[in-house]
Design a protein around this motif. Structure first.
Motif, short mmCIF file in Angstrom:
data_model
loop_
_atom_site.label_atom_id
_atom_site.label_comp_id
_atom_site.label_asym_id
_atom_site.label_seq_id
_atom_site.Cartn_x
_atom_site.Cartn_y
_atom_site.Cartn_z
N VAL B 232 0.85 -1.19 0.00
CA VAL B 232 0.00 0.00 0.00
C VAL B 232 0.89 1.24 0.00
N ILE B 233 0.53 2.18 -0.87
CA ILE B 233 1.30 3.43 -0.92
C ILE B 233 0.33 4.59 -1.01
N ASP B 234 0.82 5.78 -0.63
CA ASP B 234 0.06 7.00 -0.90
C ASP B 234 1.07 8.11 -1.17
N PHE B 235 0.55 9.32 -1.37
CA PHE B 235 1.44 10.40 -1.78
C PHE B 235 2.34 10.88 -0.65
N TYR B 236 2.05 10.44 0.57
CA TYR B 236 2.76 11.00 1.72
C TYR B 236 3.90 10.11 2.22
N ILE B 237 4.08 8.91 1.62
CA ILE B 237 5.09 8.00 2.17
C ILE B 237 6.50 8.57 2.07
N GLY B 238 6.70 9.49 1.11
CA GLY B 238 8.05 10.00 0.88
C GLY B 238 8.60 10.81 2.03
N PHE B 239 7.71 11.49 2.77
CA PHE B 239 8.19 12.41 3.80
C PHE B 239 8.90 11.66 4.92
N VAL B 240 8.16 10.72 5.53
CA VAL B 240 8.74 10.00 6.67
C VAL B 240 9.90 9.12 6.22
N ALA B 241 9.69 8.40 5.10
CA ALA B 241 10.78 7.54 4.61
C ALA B 241 12.01 8.38 4.29
N GLY B 242 11.78 9.57 3.74
CA GLY B 242 12.90 10.44 3.41
C GLY B 242 13.67 10.86 4.64
N VAL B 243 12.94 11.24 5.70
CA VAL B 243 13.63 11.66 6.92
C VAL B 243 14.43 10.49 7.50
N LYS B 244 13.82 9.30 7.48
CA LYS B 244 14.54 8.14 8.04
C LYS B 244 15.77 7.82 7.21
N ALA B 245 15.62 7.89 5.88
CA ALA B 245 16.77 7.59 5.04
C ALA B 245 17.86 8.63 5.23
N PHE B 246 17.44 9.88 5.44
CA PHE B 246 18.46 10.90 5.68
C PHE B 246 19.20 10.60 6.98
N THR B 247 18.44 10.19 8.01
CA THR B 247 19.08 9.78 9.26
C THR B 247 20.09 8.69 8.98
N ALA B 248 19.69 7.74 8.15
CA ALA B 248 20.59 6.64 7.82
C ALA B 248 21.86 7.17 7.16
N ALA B 249 21.67 8.13 6.24
CA ALA B 249 22.84 8.67 5.53
C ALA B 249 23.78 9.35 6.51
N VAL B 250 23.23 10.11 7.46
CA VAL B 250 24.09 10.80 8.42
C VAL B 250 24.74 9.80 9.37
N LEU B 251 23.94 8.82 9.80
CA LEU B 251 24.47 7.82 10.73
C LEU B 251 25.65 7.08 10.11
N GLY B 252 25.51 6.76 8.83
CA GLY B 252 26.59 6.03 8.18
C GLY B 252 27.78 6.92 7.84
N GLY B 253 27.59 8.21 7.92
CA GLY B 253 28.67 9.12 7.53
C GLY B 253 28.33 9.70 6.18
N ILE B 254 27.96 10.97 6.16
CA ILE B 254 27.45 11.53 4.92
C ILE B 254 28.56 11.57 3.86
N GLY B 255 28.22 11.17 2.66
CA GLY B 255 29.21 11.10 1.58
C GLY B 255 29.73 9.70 1.35
N SER B 256 29.45 8.78 2.26
CA SER B 256 29.98 7.43 2.13
C SER B 256 28.86 6.47 1.72
N ILE B 257 29.04 5.79 0.58
CA ILE B 257 27.98 4.90 0.09
C ILE B 257 27.82 3.64 0.94
N PRO B 258 28.91 2.95 1.29
CA PRO B 258 28.72 1.82 2.21
C PRO B 258 28.13 2.29 3.54
N GLY B 259 28.51 3.50 3.94
CA GLY B 259 27.97 4.06 5.17
C GLY B 259 26.46 4.21 5.10
#
Lengths: 527, 311
Positions: B232-259
Motif C-alpha cells: 500500500v502506498i500513498d502520496f505521503y510515504i516519501g516524507f517520513v521515509a525520506g527523513v529516516k533515510a536521511f538519518t541513515a545517511a548521516v548515521l553512516g557518515g554523509i558522503g559514504s555509500i557503504p555508510g
C-alpha cells in the motif's frame, strides 16, 4: 562543504539556464524541443495520464491522455517561446524589452482580471487575465539575466517605492486599526484579517529565529502547538479542577502569559541540544523535533485526546464579560444590541495587539545588545565567538523568544477555533510560515506583513477562482492547488528574488546617519 | 528466539529499502553539500510509477513466477528511468540556478520542490492510499519448532529475498561504478574540490546531473521494493521515509555509500525492533529522535570523516 561557485557558472543565472543551442540553428532547436517534450512526457505521462483508482475495491487505471497532451504542449511551447524571446532573441530585442513586455502583459492581465471580476463578470475575462498575469510574470522573471549577486539588488520599482517605506508601515497600521469599522467590511473579511494577522505574528516570531539570528527552524509549528494545547488543556480541564468554573471567562488572559512561558521553555529544551548544529543539519533536527511533538500529541491519548483533539475550548471573553446574548453578556453590559460580530471584532483586536507587541518587542530587542548579538551570530558565528559573545545564550534566547511568540499565537488560535487537534500542526504549516518569512525577505519586518497578506490572500483567492471552474474541465477545484502554488512560489522566489519581496534592511547600528542597506549585504542563514 | 529472527529478517528488509534511499542523499550531499529534501518524494514517485506500471502491464498474482519476475524487471527499469527524469528535472529547475546563492537558498528551494512533488502526486493520483493484492506470495521456512506452547515458524518470504538480493546486487554495481569507472572518478573529484575538477576538464554540471539521476534510480528501486513488500502506498510515504533515510545517511557518515547502506540497516533494525518490543505508535518518534541524537552526537557518522571548518 560550502557551495563553491563554479568557474563555468560565472555568468550566474544566465549560463545556468541558457541551453546549448546556437542562434539560428533550427536543427538543434528542434532536437532541444523534442527532448523537452520527451522529459515532459516522462514526467506527466504516467502520473497524470494513468490514474490508479479503486472504484469497486480493486485498483484500475483510468486514462487521461488529453491532460498529458495539454501539459506537454504547454511545456514545449513555453520553452520555444523562451528560446525565441529570451535565450536566442534577435539583437534588437533587449532584455529590458522582454521585461517591459512581461510587465505590460501582467498589467493587461490584471486589468482584464479586475474587469472580469467586477464589471463584465465573464469567466473568459478572468481566465485571460490570470494567464496574462502568469505569462507576464514568466517573461519578467526569465528576462532577468543578472548574476546571482545582482538579483539581490533592489529593482527600480523597489527603489521607487522604498522611500515610501515608512509611510507604508504607518498606512498599513492605520488600515489595520480601522478595518472592522470600514463600511462594507463583513464578517468574512474580518475573519480573513484575523487569519492574516495570526500568520503575520507567526512570521514575526519565526523571523527572530531565522531572519535575525540566522538559525533555520523547520519545526516552528511545535511552539504554536504548545501554546494551543496549553490553553486548551488548562482551560478545559485543569483550571476548572483547581479553581472551579468561575475562572473560565478569565482563562484566556491567565493562560496567555503561561502559554508563552511554556513555549519559551520548549524553545530552550529543544534549543539546547542543537546548539552545536548549523545550517542544513539544524534545519533537519528542528523538523524532527516538530514532528516528535506532533506524534506525541497524536499518541498520548490520555493527556491530549489523541487524534480527536480537544473540543469545547472556551471562547475568549471581554476581560471576564462573555460575548453572549443575555443580561451578563458584552452587549447588554455596554448597552449595545447583540451581534455575533462583536466577538469576531474583539478577537481581531486581540490578535492585532499581540502582533504589534511582537513587532514592538522585536524592534526594541534589535537595539539591545542581545539583538545585535543575534545579527552578529547570523553574519559569522566564529567571528562572533572570537569577540567574546556567548553564542550559547544568544542562540537560546533567540529560540526562546521566537518560541514564546509562537506560543502566544497558538493560544489565540485555540481560543478562536474553540478546538485543537494535531492536524493543525503538521510540517506543512511550518513550511507555510517559513514561506511567508522567505517571501517577505528574511529579516524584514514589513516584508513579513506583505508576504502574509499575499500568501493568505492568495489562499483565499483560490476559493474565489470560480471562473476557472467555468473554463477548465468538469469537477475542477482550484482549492486543491493551493499547496502546489506555495511550493512553486518557494522555488521561484529562491530563483528570482532570494532576498524576498522587500530587499531593504534597516541597519541596527549606524554612525551619524541611517542609511538603507541592501539585503544582499546581509548574510542570511549561515547559522 | 524465533520472534527475534523473524524481526531480524524484517529489519534487514526494511533497512535495505532505507539504505537504497539513503544512497541518493549521501551522494548529493557529498557532491554539492545540500540536503535534497525532495529525495524522499522521488522515492514516492518511484513507488507510484511502479504501481502504475504494474497495473498497465496487467500483472496479477496468477501469472507464473518466471513471467512475473521478468515483468517486474521491466517495471523496475521503467520506474528507474522515469524517476530519474523527475530528479534530473528537479535539479535542473530548482537547484542548478541556485549554485552560488546564499547557503540556505537550495534547502528552501528543495522544500518547495518536495511540496510540489507531493501535491503533484496528490492532485494527479488522489489522496487515498492505494492498496493492492500482494503479487508474490510464498516463501521458505527457515525454522520450525513445535513446543507445547504451539508451533514456532521463522519464514522468509519471496519478496524479502528479492529485496535483499536486489539491494546487494545494486550495491555491488554502484560500488563498482563509483570506484572503477571514469564517471565515478569524476564524481569523487567533484566531491573533493569542485573548482579544481572543473579546471581539469570535468563537466561539473553533467556530473552533478548524473549524481541526481543515479540517486533517483536507486530511490525508484526502493519505491518498487517498498510497494511489493507493504502493498500500500500513498502520496505521503516519501516524507517520513525520506527523513529516516536521511538519518541513515548521516548515521553512516554523509558522503559514504557503504555508510549509507550500513546506516539504513541500523535504522531499519531499530525501527523494527522498537515496534516489536516497545510500541508501534512511537516508532516514528524513535526514528526522529534517532535523527536528532545522531546529528547532535555523531555528526560525522560511523564511516565518515570529521569535518573541519577552516576560517
Amino acid at each position: 562543504m560550502a557551495l563553491a561557485p563554479q568557474p563555468t557558472q560565472q555568468g550566474g543565472a544566465r549560463t545556468a539556464q541558457t541551453p546549448t543551442v546556437p542562434k539560428g540553428d533550427q536543427k538543434r532547436l528542434l532536437i532541444d524541443l523534442l527532448l523537452t517534450g520527451l522529459i515532459a512526457s516522462a514526467i506527466f505521462g504516467p502520473i497524470v495520464g494513468m490514474n490508479a483508482t479503486a472504484p469497486q475495491g480493486g485498483l484500475v487505471l483510468e486514462y487521461r491522455w488529453a491532460a498529458v497532451l495539454w501539459l506537454v504542449g504547454i511545456v514545449v511551447v513555453g520553452r520555444l517561446l523562451l528560446h525565441l524571446l529570451v535565450w536566442n532573441r534577435p539583437d534588437w530585442v533587449k532584455p529590458i524589452h522582454i521585461k517591459r513586455l512581461g510587465a505590460g502583459l501582467a498589467g493587461l492581465g490584471l486589468v482584464s482580471l479586475l474587469l472580469g471580476l467586477f464589471v463584465v463578470k465573464a469567466p473568459w475575462f478572468d481566465a485571460a487575465g490570470v494567464f496574462g498575469l502568469i505569462a507576464g510574470a514568466w517573461f519578467y522573471i526569465s528576462s532577468s539575466n543578472e548574476t546571482a549577486a545582482e538579483r539581490g539588488a533592489p529593482s527600480p520599482l523597489a527603489n521607487a517605492i522604498e522611500p515610501l517605506g515608512k509611510y507604508v508601515g504607518v498606512a498599513l497600521l492605520l488600515i489595520a486599526i480601522a478595518l472592522p469599522f470600514i463600511p462594507g467590511v463583513d464578517r468574512r473579511i474580518v475573519d480573513l484579517a484575523i487569519l492574516m494577522l495570526t500568520y503575520v505574528m507567526l512570521g514575526w516570531g519565526l523571523n527572530i529565529v531565522v531572519g535575525l539570528a540566522g538559525l533555520l527552524d523547520l519545526g516552528y509549528v511545535a511552539f504554536y502547538a504548545v501554546g494551543a494545547y496549553a490553553y486548551a488543556l488548562l482551560s478545559t480541564i485543569y483550571f476548572p479542577l483547581w479553581f472551579g468554573d468561575g475562572i473560565t471567562p478569565w482563562a484566556f488572559w491567565l493562560v496567555l502569559p503561561l502559554a508563552g512561558l511554556f513555549a519559551a521553555c520548549w524553545g530552550l529544551i529543544l534549543g539546547f541540544p542543537v546548539l552545536r548544529l548549523r545550517g542544513d543539519y539544524l534545519a533537519i533536527v528542528t523538523l524532527a523535533f516538530g514532528e516528535i511533538i506532533r506524534l506525541i500529541l497524536i499518541n498520548w491519548y490520555d493527556f491530549t485526546g489523541g487524534p480527536n483533539g480537544i473540543s469545547d475550548v472556551p471562547r475568549p471573553s471581554f476581560f471576564g464579560i462573555p460575548f453572549t446574548n443575555d443580561e451578563n453578556g458584552f452587549a447588554a453590559t455596554f448597552g449595545l444590541t447583540y451581534s455575533p460580530l462583536q466577538r469576531i471584532i474583539f478577537l481581531y483586536y486581540v490578535i492585532l495587539m499581540l502582533a504589534l507587541i511582537t513587532n514592538f518587542v522585536t524592534m526594541r530587542l534589535r537595539k539591545l545588545p542581545i539583538g545585535r548579538a543575534w545579527e552578529a551570530l547570523r553574519e559569522d558565528e566564529i567571528a562572533c565567538r572570537s569577540l567574546g559573545i556567548n553564542t550559547t545564550n544568544t542562540k537560546l534566547t533567540a529560540f526562546a523568544i521566537g518560541a514564546m511568540f509562537g506560543g502566544f499565537a497558538g493560544s489565540f488560535f485555540a481560543t478562536r477555533q474553540g478546538f485543537v487537534s494535531p492536524e493543525s500542526f503538521v510540517f506543512m504549516e511550518s513550511a507555510i510560515i517559513l514561506a511567508i518569512v522567505v517571501l517577505g525577505g528574511l529579516g524584514s519586518q514589513i516584508g513579513v506583513v506583505v508576504a502574509a497578506i499575499v500568501v493568505i490572500g492568495a489562499f483565499e483567492l483560490f476559493r474565489e477562482l470560480n471562473f476557472l471552474k467555468a473554463i477548465m474541465w468538469e469537477g475542477f477545484d482550484p482549492t486543491q492547488y493551493r499547496m502546489l502554488a506555495v511550493g512553486v512560489a518557494m522555488v521561484l522566489i529562491m530563483r528570482w528574488r532570494p532576498r524576498g519581496l522587500v530587499t531593504k534592511r534597516d541597519p541596527s547600528i549606524y554612525l551619524k546617519e541611517k542609511k538603507a542597506v541592501s539585503a544582499d549585504l546581509v548574510a542570511q542563514g549561515h547559522g | 528466539m524465533e520472534y527475534f529472527l523473524e524481526q531480524l529478517i524484517n529489519g534487514i528488509t526494511l533497512g535495505s529499502i532505507y539504505g537504497l534511499i539513503a544512497i541518493g542523499y549521501t551522494m548529493v550531499y557529498g557532491i554539492i553539500g545540500m540536503i535534497n529534501f525532495a529525495h524522499g518524494d522521488i522515492f514516492m514517485i518511484g513507488a507510484m510509477i511502479s504501481l502504475i506500471a504494474i497495473l498497465a502491464l496487467g500483472l496479477t498474482a496468477s501469472a507464473s513466477f518466471a513471467l512475473l519476475l521478468l515483468a517486474l524487471i521491466l517495471v523496475l527499469a521503467i520506474a528507474m528511468i522515469l524517476a530519474s527524469a523527475f530528479n534530473w528535472t528537479v535539479e535542473r529547475v530548482a537547484y542548478r540556478p541556485l549554485r552560488g546563492s546564499f547557503r540556505l537558498a537550495p534547502l528552501i528551494s528543495a522544500i518547495g520542490m518536495s511540496i510540489v512533488l507531493q501535491e503533484f502526486a496528490r492532485i494527479a493520483q488522489g489522496g487515498r492510499p492505494k492498496p493492492m493484492q500482494p503479487l508474490l506470495s510464498g516463501g521458505f521456512e527457515l525454522m520450525h519448532r513445535t513446543t507445547e506452547a504451539g508451533d514456532f515458524i521463522v519464514r522468509i518470504s519471496t519478496i524479502q529475498i528479492i529485496v535483499i538480493v536486489t539491494t546487494l546486487a545494486l550495491m555491488a554495481l554502484f560500488t563498482a561504478l563509483i570506484t572503477r569507472t571514469s564517471l565515478g572518478r569524476a564524481q569523487r573529484s567533484c566531491e573533493q574540490d569542485m573548482k579544481m575538477a572543473s579546471l581539469l576538464g570535468i563537466d561539473v554540471n553533467k556530473t552533478i546531473s548524473i549524481t541526481f539521476v543515479m540517486g533517483a534510480s536507486l530511490a525508484a528501486v526502493a519505491g518498487l521494493m517498498f510497494f511489493l513488500r507493504y502493498g500500500v502506498i500513498d502520496f505521503y510515504i516519501g516524507f517520513v521515509a525520506g527523513v529516516k533515510a536521511f538519518t541513515a545517511a548521516v548515521l553512516g557518515g554523509i558522503g559514504s555509500i557503504p555508510g549509507a547502506m550500513l546506516g539504513g540497516l541500523v535504522i531499519g533494525l531499530i525501527e523494527v525492533f522498537w515496534s516489536a518490543y516497545f510500541s508501534v505508535e512511537y516508532k516514528d518518534v524513535a526514528a526522529f529522535a534517532m535523527l536528532a541524537v545522531v546529528l547532535i552526537f555523531l555528526p560525522q557518522g560511523l564511516l565518515g570523516k570529521p569535518e573541519v571548518e577552516k576560517v
